[in-house]
Design a protein around this motif. Sequence first.
Motif, PDB file in Angstrom:
ATOM      1  N   LEU A  26     -69.083 -64.154   3.245  1.00  0.00           N
ATOM      2  CA  LEU A  26     -68.056 -65.190   3.187  1.00  0.00           C
ATOM      3  C   LEU A  26     -68.088 -66.099   4.419  1.00  0.00           C
ATOM      4  CD1 LEU A  26     -64.916 -63.282   1.813  1.00  0.00           C
ATOM      5  CD2 LEU A  26     -66.650 -64.556   0.564  1.00  0.00           C
ATOM      6  N   HIS A  27     -69.010 -65.833   5.305  1.00  0.00           N
ATOM      7  CA  HIS A  27     -69.117 -66.542   6.587  1.00  0.00           C
ATOM      8  C   HIS A  27     -67.789 -66.494   7.347  1.00  0.00           C
ATOM      9  CE1 HIS A  27     -70.339 -69.595   9.577  1.00  0.00           C
ATOM     10  NE2 HIS A  27     -71.518 -69.056   9.352  1.00  0.00           N
ATOM     11  N   ILE A  28     -67.287 -65.291   7.474  1.00  0.00           N
ATOM     12  CA  ILE A  28     -66.121 -65.011   8.316  1.00  0.00           C
ATOM     13  C   ILE A  28     -66.641 -64.360   9.591  1.00  0.00           C
ATOM     14  CG2 ILE A  28     -64.025 -63.623   8.550  1.00  0.00           C
ATOM     15  CD1 ILE A  28     -63.643 -63.876   5.523  1.00  0.00           C
ATOM     16  N   ALA A  29     -66.400 -64.997  10.717  1.00  0.00           N
ATOM     17  CA  ALA A  29     -66.844 -64.428  11.985  1.00  0.00           C
ATOM     18  C   ALA A  29     -66.245 -63.040  12.159  1.00  0.00           C
ATOM     19  CB  ALA A  29     -66.430 -65.329  13.143  1.00  0.00           C
ATOM     20  N   ARG A  30     -67.043 -62.126  12.675  1.00  0.00           N
ATOM     21  CA  ARG A  30     -66.573 -60.745  12.814  1.00  0.00           C
ATOM     22  C   ARG A  30     -65.192 -60.722  13.471  1.00  0.00           C
ATOM     23  NH1 ARG A  30     -68.608 -55.373  13.543  1.00  0.00           N
ATOM     24  NH2 ARG A  30     -67.369 -54.227  15.053  1.00  0.00           N
ATOM     25  N   PRO A  31     -64.178 -60.227  12.755  1.00  0.00           N
ATOM     26  CA  PRO A  31     -62.812 -60.266  13.294  1.00  0.00           C
ATOM     27  C   PRO A  31     -62.490 -59.058  14.163  1.00  0.00           C
ATOM     28  CG  PRO A  31     -62.769 -59.497  11.025  1.00  0.00           C
ATOM     29  CD  PRO A  31     -64.213 -59.757  11.363  1.00  0.00           C
ATOM     30  N   GLN A  32     -61.335 -59.148  14.778  1.00  0.00           N
ATOM     31  CA  GLN A  32     -60.798 -58.015  15.535  1.00  0.00           C
ATOM     32  C   GLN A  32     -59.987 -57.151  14.581  1.00  0.00           C
ATOM     33  OE1 GLN A  32     -58.344 -59.124  18.932  1.00  0.00           O
ATOM     34  NE2 GLN A  32     -57.080 -57.283  18.668  1.00  0.00           N
ATOM     35  N   TRP A  33     -60.083 -55.810  14.775  1.00  0.00           N
ATOM     36  CA  TRP A  33     -59.286 -54.879  13.956  1.00  0.00           C
ATOM     37  C   TRP A  33     -58.903 -53.704  14.848  1.00  0.00           C
ATOM     38  CZ3 TRP A  33     -60.661 -54.366   8.128  1.00  0.00           C
ATOM     39  CH2 TRP A  33     -59.587 -53.814   7.440  1.00  0.00           C
ATOM     40  N   ASP A  34     -57.631 -53.498  15.035  1.00  0.00           N
ATOM     41  CA  ASP A  34     -57.144 -52.435  15.910  1.00  0.00           C
ATOM     42  C   ASP A  34     -57.622 -51.069  15.436  1.00  0.00           C
ATOM     43  OD1 ASP A  34     -55.828 -54.373  17.338  1.00  0.00           O
ATOM     44  OD2 ASP A  34     -53.841 -53.933  16.534  1.00  0.00           O
ATOM     45  N   GLU A  35     -57.693 -50.133  16.390  1.00  0.00           N
ATOM     46  CA  GLU A  35     -58.152 -48.776  16.097  1.00  0.00           C
ATOM     47  C   GLU A  35     -57.118 -47.749  16.540  1.00  0.00           C
ATOM     48  OE1 GLU A  35     -61.809 -48.056  18.098  1.00  0.00           O
ATOM     49  OE2 GLU A  35     -62.936 -49.592  16.976  1.00  0.00           O
ATOM     50  N   SER A  36     -57.237 -46.568  15.958  1.00  0.00           N
ATOM     51  CA  SER A  36     -56.445 -45.423  16.407  1.00  0.00           C
ATOM     52  C   SER A  36     -57.075 -44.835  17.660  1.00  0.00           C
ATOM     53  CB  SER A  36     -56.418 -44.359  15.311  1.00  0.00           C
ATOM     54  OG  SER A  36     -57.708 -43.765  15.171  1.00  0.00           O
ATOM     55  N   PRO A  37     -56.391 -43.918  18.342  1.00  0.00           N
ATOM     56  CA  PRO A  37     -57.002 -43.252  19.498  1.00  0.00           C
ATOM     57  C   PRO A  37     -58.286 -42.508  19.143  1.00  0.00           C
ATOM     58  CG  PRO A  37     -54.635 -42.868  19.465  1.00  0.00           C
ATOM     59  CD  PRO A  37     -54.970 -43.507  18.162  1.00  0.00           C
ATOM     60  N   GLN A  38     -58.458 -42.203  17.848  1.00  0.00           N
ATOM     61  CA  GLN A  38     -59.652 -41.483  17.408  1.00  0.00           C
ATOM     62  C   GLN A  38     -60.807 -42.416  17.067  1.00  0.00           C
ATOM     63  OE1 GLN A  38     -56.412 -40.679  15.922  1.00  0.00           O
ATOM     64  NE2 GLN A  38     -56.331 -39.370  17.744  1.00  0.00           N
ATOM     65  N   GLY A  39     -60.618 -43.735  17.286  1.00  0.00           N
ATOM     66  CA  GLY A  39     -61.694 -44.678  17.044  1.00  0.00           C
ATOM     67  C   GLY A  39     -61.896 -45.032  15.588  1.00  0.00           C
ATOM     68  N   ILE A  40     -60.805 -45.024  14.812  1.00  0.00           N
ATOM     69  CA  ILE A  40     -60.843 -45.387  13.399  1.00  0.00           C
ATOM     70  C   ILE A  40     -59.989 -46.638  13.226  1.00  0.00           C
ATOM     71  CG2 ILE A  40     -60.220 -44.661  11.052  1.00  0.00           C
ATOM     72  CD1 ILE A  40     -60.570 -41.738  12.037  1.00  0.00           C
ATOM     73  N   ASN A  41     -60.537 -47.669  12.572  1.00  0.00           N
ATOM     74  CA  ASN A  41     -59.758 -48.877  12.334  1.00  0.00           C
ATOM     75  C   ASN A  41     -58.473 -48.544  11.583  1.00  0.00           C
ATOM     76  OD1 ASN A  41     -62.861 -50.434  11.894  1.00  0.00           O
ATOM     77  ND2 ASN A  41     -61.415 -51.080  13.462  1.00  0.00           N
TER      78      ASN A  41
END
Length: 354
Positions: free
Chosen positions: A210-225
């Motif tokens: 879709l030509h969406i620049a890689r976005p930011q996505w918060d993670e848990s303390p365990q490193g899971i989005n």
Amino acid sequence: MKKLFYLFALAMLLLPCCRRENLVIDLPRNIATPEVVAAVDSFVNATQTRPVAPDSITLHSIMILKHGEVVFEKWFNGQTAETPHPMHSVSKTFTATAVGLAIDEGKLNLTDPVVKFFPDKLPAEQSENLKAMTVRDLLTMTCGHDEEPKSARQDSVDWVEGFLSWPVEHKPGEYYLYNSLGTYMLSAIVQKVTGEKLIDYLDTRLFQPLHIARPQWDESPQGINCGGWGLMLKTEDMAKMGQLFLQKGQWNGKQIVPAEWLKEMSSYQVPSAPSGTRFEDLEKAGLNKDNNEWVQGYGYQMWMCRHNAFRADGFAGQYIMVFPDRDAVLVLTTSSSLYQPYMDLIWEYLLPIL
């Protein structure tokens, strides 16, 4: 030499038209009609004059698509086309899309028990209801909890363990309760079966096409989005996702998401209630399908709307609204303390021009 100069100039002119290797990068534009401009102006004015303090509606952006073309776009209050906006629970729709892609790749099934994926994180004693909870139950917010396990979302707690340890009072599949940590579990499952974080898994399969620049996505303390929240997108990124639903998963002639999966996501699967409201309290609160947009039914991490529409829906008024009958998409980013009154303004002023 002159010929080369003209060829170079032509290439530079074509580049902003958003094509690279025959791929459309940005959505095509069309000129807004006077009717569209007038309707949006009336809508914007109503968002400022209708609310009574302390309620408020602060618009950040509006984008309207008809027949795949942007026919109106505007940003407000310091926001710009290049400003990523918090999606809040619109993130859930992207998580459900990843689940569908993983199913299509044979990595999991709708009927898979949730406990199957985390044998090392299960409580010592497991109820029959916990054992019966499936991926589909997570998708439809019917995992069986009587209360949303918000307290399991702490830095000191493994969020998967906290979810699996939470009491499952109801038979999964039969009791709807809005549950953001349930969506986090979907993210954890995708990461478990693919070996990639949700953001990485979607980057190559959805965002890049879709030509969406890689976005930011918060993670848990365990490193899971986080899955159910934490995604940041631009307004046009949201519009592309809505258009993808209209195009049944096709983009530039390629099927990037299975059409049947998007149909299931955006179709009525279970009855719904507003976040924080129980079914047994709907009548007491005076909420019904004639006056509330959150009791129209729920799909897979998407809400049904009146007027045969459906939407991705985020806290404070982040919406990707899709109108298949009208071949239209409406995107709004907002900071709002109002919900149904805000939606009523959308129906009053914007629906007629779609």
